[in-house]
Design a protein around this motif. Structure first.
Motif, short mmCIF file in Angstrom:
data_model
loop_
_atom_site.label_atom_id
_atom_site.label_comp_id
_atom_site.label_asym_id
_atom_site.label_seq_id
_atom_site.Cartn_x
_atom_site.Cartn_y
_atom_site.Cartn_z
N UNK A 112 0.84 -1.20 0.00
CA UNK A 112 0.00 0.00 0.00
C UNK A 112 0.88 1.25 0.00
N UNK A 113 1.95 1.23 0.77
CA UNK A 113 2.85 2.38 0.84
C UNK A 113 3.59 2.59 -0.48
N UNK A 114 3.97 1.49 -1.12
CA UNK A 114 4.61 1.59 -2.44
C UNK A 114 3.70 2.33 -3.42
N UNK A 115 2.43 1.96 -3.41
CA UNK A 115 1.47 2.58 -4.32
C UNK A 115 1.33 4.08 -4.03
N UNK A 116 1.32 4.44 -2.75
CA UNK A 116 1.22 5.85 -2.36
C UNK A 116 2.44 6.62 -2.85
N UNK A 185 13.82 -2.56 -8.15
CA UNK A 185 13.82 -3.31 -9.41
C UNK A 185 13.95 -2.37 -10.60
N UNK A 186 14.90 -2.63 -11.52
CA UNK A 186 15.04 -1.76 -12.71
C UNK A 186 13.82 -1.88 -13.63
N UNK A 187 13.47 -0.78 -14.33
CA UNK A 187 12.30 -0.82 -15.23
C UNK A 187 12.41 -1.83 -16.36
N UNK A 188 13.64 -2.15 -16.78
CA UNK A 188 13.82 -3.04 -17.94
C UNK A 188 13.98 -4.51 -17.54
N UNK A 189 13.69 -4.86 -16.28
CA UNK A 189 13.85 -6.25 -15.84
C UNK A 189 12.53 -7.01 -16.01
N UNK A 196 7.41 -5.70 -8.06
CA UNK A 196 8.45 -5.32 -9.01
C UNK A 196 7.98 -4.20 -9.93
N UNK A 197 6.72 -4.25 -10.35
CA UNK A 197 6.19 -3.20 -11.23
C UNK A 197 6.16 -1.86 -10.50
N UNK A 198 5.74 -1.88 -9.23
CA UNK A 198 5.68 -0.63 -8.45
C UNK A 198 7.08 -0.09 -8.17
N UNK A 199 8.01 -0.98 -7.83
CA UNK A 199 9.38 -0.55 -7.59
C UNK A 199 9.99 0.06 -8.86
N UNK A 200 9.75 -0.59 -9.99
CA UNK A 200 10.26 -0.09 -11.26
C UNK A 200 9.66 1.27 -11.60
N UNK A 201 8.38 1.44 -11.28
CA UNK A 201 7.71 2.72 -11.55
C UNK A 201 8.33 3.84 -10.72
N UNK A 202 8.61 3.55 -9.44
CA UNK A 202 9.25 4.55 -8.58
C UNK A 202 10.65 4.86 -9.08
N UNK A 203 11.37 3.82 -9.44
CA UNK A 203 12.75 4.02 -9.93
C UNK A 203 12.76 4.86 -11.20
N UNK A 204 11.73 4.71 -12.02
CA UNK A 204 11.66 5.46 -13.27
C UNK A 204 11.32 6.94 -13.02
#
Length: 242
Positions: A112-116, A185-189, A196-204
């Protein structure tokens, strides 16, 4: 008798100083106080293994340039971060704010926090939307004799939409620096899970600076910071012990 550093130790300390200077420069860039070309994104995520001196380096850069920063530190819940940002937004009256989220890895573990955080760092949305019921907490603050608690209640009421129990805090005037031990997580992984999708979105959405160091490099960075930092007042004997 105190022994001097060996040539190998000196080499790692010198390498550590370079890493320390690089990170300090990234911090100044992230805060818009660097003479170098401005960063392509507004927010900055700085990550390395624990104990490599991220906090000391960022704090030293802030202190040496007398910068004003809202600091959120430790194992903070998203509710605590929401309250802090509500107060910062309320008091800023639209002026730009530098927010440093330090060592709050728990918010990157909870889904939930990742999404926020995706919404907080998204240049199109620029909002912290926290749907947890905050009304009871507001009422507790309103009954408090503490001026700080009353301020929290006012700020939270200001950003509680009509008919909602949560908070919706605008972040368009906030510039975030996040120091973390959690590599994203990198966006291109292979994005085969929601995390992983949320982590990649934050990283991007941030300038992502990764310091993945070997043990000796890590030792050199920490040693360099402790030897040169004004935060710790080390005596000569303590430096040799280091």
């Amino acid at each position: 008798k105190m022994k001097p550093f060996t040539s190998s130790q000196k080499q790692f300390i010198n390498t550590g100083k370079i890493l320390n200077d690089q990170l300090a420069e990234k911090v100044l860039q992230a805060l818009g106080k660097s003479d170098l070309v401005h960063l392509p994104k507004r927010h900055h995520y700085i990550v390395s293994t624990p104990g490599t001196g991220k906090t000391f380096t960022v704090q030293a850069a802030i202190d040496s340039h007398k910068l004003e920063v809202v600091r959120i530190q430790g194992v903070a819940s998203m509710s605590a971060i929401a309250i802090s940002l509500a107060c910062a937004a309320y008091l800023s009256k639209g002026a730009e704010i530098n927010v440093w989220i330090d060592d709050c890895d728990s918010i990157f573990l909870d889904m939930a926090s990742l999404s926020v955080m995706k919404g907080v760092l998204d240049e199109d949305r620029n909002v912290l939307s926290w749907n947890k019921n905050m009304t009871t907490q507001i009422q507790v603050y309103e009954k408090s004799d503490s001026a700080a608690d009353v301020l929290k209640a006012e700020a939270m009421r200001a950003y509680q939409p009509i008919g909602s129990v949560g908070l919706s805090v605008p972040t368009d005037n906030m510039r975030f620096i996040i120091t973390s031990n959690r590599f994203l997580t990198p966006p291109n992984s292979n994005l085969n899970t929601r995390r992983k999708m949320d982590e990649a979105a934050i990283r991007d959405r941030v300038v992502y600076s990764e310091y993945n160091l070997a043990r000796d490099e890590s030792w050199g960075w920490v040693a360099s910071i402790l030897l040169s930092s004004k935060i710790l007042k080390l005596k000569l004997e303590q430096k040799h012990i280091l």
